[in-house]
Design an enzyme around this catalytic site. Structure first.
Site, PDB file in Angstrom:
ATOM      1  N   GLU A  79      62.682  25.989  -7.304  1.00 35.38           N
ATOM      2  CA  GLU A  79      62.149  27.308  -7.706  1.00 35.38           C
ATOM      3  C   GLU A  79      60.617  27.303  -7.759  1.00 35.38           C
ATOM      4  O   GLU A  79      59.999  26.411  -8.333  1.00 35.38           O
ATOM      5  CB  GLU A  79      62.725  27.801  -9.048  1.00 35.38           C
ATOM      6  CG  GLU A  79      62.362  29.259  -9.359  1.00 35.38           C
ATOM      7  CD  GLU A  79      62.671  30.235  -8.221  1.00 35.38           C
ATOM      8  OE1 GLU A  79      61.840  30.342  -7.298  1.00 35.38           O
ATOM      9  OE2 GLU A  79      63.752  30.866  -8.248  1.00 35.38           O
ATOM     10  N   ASP A 125      66.040  33.861  -5.670  1.00 38.25           N
ATOM     11  CA  ASP A 125      65.813  35.279  -5.974  1.00 38.25           C
ATOM     12  C   ASP A 125      66.370  36.184  -4.882  1.00 38.25           C
ATOM     13  O   ASP A 125      65.969  37.335  -4.755  1.00 38.25           O
ATOM     14  CB  ASP A 125      64.317  35.530  -6.172  1.00 38.25           C
ATOM     15  CG  ASP A 125      63.493  35.100  -4.956  1.00 38.25           C
ATOM     16  OD1 ASP A 125      64.096  34.711  -3.918  1.00 38.25           O
ATOM     17  OD2 ASP A 125      62.248  35.131  -5.041  1.00 38.25           O
TER      18      ASP A 125
HETATM   19  O1  AHR Z   1      61.287  27.961  -4.510  1.00 41.50           O
HETATM   20  C1  AHR Z   1      61.201  28.712  -3.339  1.00 41.50           C
HETATM   21  C2  AHR Z   1      61.673  30.119  -3.535  1.00 41.50           C
HETATM   22  O2  AHR Z   1      60.777  30.812  -4.358  1.00 41.50           O
HETATM   23  C3  AHR Z   1      62.983  30.309  -4.238  1.00 41.50           C
HETATM   24  O3  AHR Z   1      64.116  30.038  -3.456  1.00 41.50           O
HETATM   25  C4  AHR Z   1      62.907  31.758  -4.596  1.00 41.50           C
HETATM   26  O4  AHR Z   1      63.685  32.086  -5.709  1.00 41.50           O
HETATM   27  C5  AHR Z   1      61.432  31.992  -4.846  1.00 41.50           C
HETATM   28  O5  AHR Z   1      60.984  33.084  -4.093  1.00 41.50           O
END
Ligand code: AHR
Ligand code: AHR
Length: 479
Positions: A204, A280
């Site tokens: 994340e 996300d």
């Molecule tokens: O960590 C990379 C990305 O960043 C994740 O998959 C996403 O949730 C956020 O946009």
């Protein structure tokens, strides 16, 4: 034994086990996945041929004959009920109705396992699966492991082709709220050596290749057709491992402390499961998934090495992407609509449409309706179509419209210009399917050429006359 029997023997049992190609326990004889067909919306379940065996892909072939099929459910074999279904909207919306992501085509990723046909999950940009109510998956800083078998030649640089642990809300809730396998050549966050693709961990707000958030030269670019990718994490420790899923052993690309930026130690895992998307619901990435599991507890390297031997013994191999009337590379063809027997695919500058052509048409128009069959620019198992009167220009898609554009040498162009021919849906003719968006086929709609799916959000995706509109007769070129 299957991979999950091996993990159990190491006291790190599977708490999720997903595969459309085979059973992941030696005794498993239940559902692997569900498909839904376009003709009537009916669904059926695909199970292994034998306990512990390869998927009974012939059931899919029969059920989906003369129509299209999507993968609607990828069942969890672990008994935890952690099935994957169409991902809902999160911080980002998907392209399907109500902001959901798209479902994968059931025929997009054909393979064989020890000679037996099976189908993987081909994730185009916009496609994703998720379970936000999973049970038994690691939360907080608890230990877990995971592996996935992927197509090492199908990837891109968008966020994020992932499999693993993510937020239960489909939104970015902060550093350390994910722990998933990532595969691709995204350079927004971390990188490995060379230009990718790499196995990294999506933790994340970052794809991590090691201790540093920017680069780990020990994380190599991979070029295997079939890749085994491993990520595992426990308090103060995590690792990335990988190798060729078709043979040989695993290498460790990183093993050590959590990244040296705040928020990742301790971890704040939430225990949802994602496939093909970011935490996300970022959904610009692409890749192909054949099988994967998540475990409870941190698997030892020795147990993972046995799992890799089991994967190699499954004998993943490529198979044909085409069917129906054969095309020969280098030949010049015409492509005629079947609904109106005088109309052929023609270009007018960059526009690609259908026009009536007859023996009395002008020579320039006949040349605009003639195409040279080339080896597929993105996949040599399929084809690209070069214009006879505009050498170096190919039929490519852009926003699901077909255009004639000059080959600009980019990976995006190659993918947009690669199509696989298949036996027709309703007579002795051809379908021309997009390699990179396998739910989509050459379709004439208001005489314009599109790549259309059998139902979907665009007007040109309408199911009305779909089978006729996507059926073509490939003949000898005019010029
Ligand atoms: O960590 C990379 C990305 O960043 C994740 O998959 C996403 O949730 C956020 O946009
Ligand atoms: O046609 C779908 C996509 O639209 C193509 O892959 C890309 O070139 C454009 O953004």
């Amino acid at each position: 034994a299957g991979p999950c029997d091996i993990y159990s023997s190491g006291n790190t049992p599977c708490v999720a086990a997903h595969s459309t190609t085979r059973a992941l326990y030696s005794a498993y004889f239940g559902a692997l996945y569900q498909v839904k067909r376009g003709s009537d919306g009916a669904t059926t379940t695909i199970a292994p041929l034998l306990p512990g065996g390869v998927a009974n892909a012939a059931i899919q072939d029969i059920f989906c004959a003369n129509t299209t099929c999507l993968i609607t459910i990828i069942y969890d074999q672990s008994g935890h009920g952690n099935h994957l279904t169409q991902a809902p909207p999160g911080a980002f919306s998907g392209p399907d109705s109500n902001g959901y992501d798209n479902l994968a085509d059931a025929f997009g990723a054909p393979v064989t396992l020890d000679g037996q046909k099976a189908y993987g999950v081909f994730i185009s940009p916009g496609t994703g699966y998720r379970n936000n109510a999973a049970t038994g998956i690691a939360t907080g800083d608890a230990a877990e492991g995971m592996y996935a078998v992927l197509d090492g030649t199908h990837y891109n640089d968008a966020c994020c082709f992932d499999y693993g642990n993510a937020e239960t809300s489909s939104t970015d809730t902060g550093n350390g709220h994910m722990e998933a396998i990532y595969f691709g050549d995204c350079t927004v966050w971390g990188t490995g050596s060379g230009s990718g693709p790499w196995i990294m961990a999506d933790l994340e707000n970052g794809l991590f290749s090691g201790l540093s958030p920017s680069n780990n030269a020990g994380d190599p670019s991979l070029s295997h057709r079939f890749v085994t990718a491993i990520v595992k994490g426990e308090p103060d420790q995590w690792a990335i491992r990988g190798g060729n899923a078709a043979s040989g052993s695993l290498s460790t690309y990183y093993s050590g402390l959590r990244p040296n930026v705040s928020g990742y130690n301790p971890m704040s895992k939430e225990g949802a499961i994602i496939l093909g998307i970011g935490g996300d619901n970022s959904n610009g990435a692409q890749g192909t998934f054949y099988e994967g599991v998540m475990t409870s507890g941190y698997p030892s390297d020795a147990i993972e090495n046995l799992v890799q031997a089991n994967i190699a013994a499954a004998k993943y191999a490529t198979t044909s992407y085409t069917s129906g009337p054969a095309l020969s590379v280098g030949s010049t063809i015409s492509i005629r609509a079947t609904a109106d027997t005088t109309r052929y695919i023609v270009h007018n500058g960059s526009t690609v449409n259908t026009q009536s052509i007859s023996s009395s048409s002008t020579r320039p128009l006949k040349r605009q309706a003639s195409w040279i069959v080339r080896t597929g620019l993105a996949n040599s198992a399929c084809f690209s179509f070069e214009s006879v009167d505009t050498p170096g220009s190919f039929i490519r898609q852009s926003n699901f419209e077909l255009l004639l554009n000059a080959n600009d040498g980019t990976k995006q162009f190659y993918e947009d210009a690669t199509y696989c021919t298949l036996a027709g849906l309703n007579r002795e003719d051809n379908l021309i399917r997009s390699w990179s968006y396998p739910t989509r086929y050459f379709r004439h709609y208001d005489n314009l050429l599109r790549v259309a799916s059998n139902g979907g959000v665009h007007t040109f995706d309408t199911t009305a006359s779909f089978n006729d509109d996507v059926s073509w007769v490939i003949g000898i070129g005019f010029a």
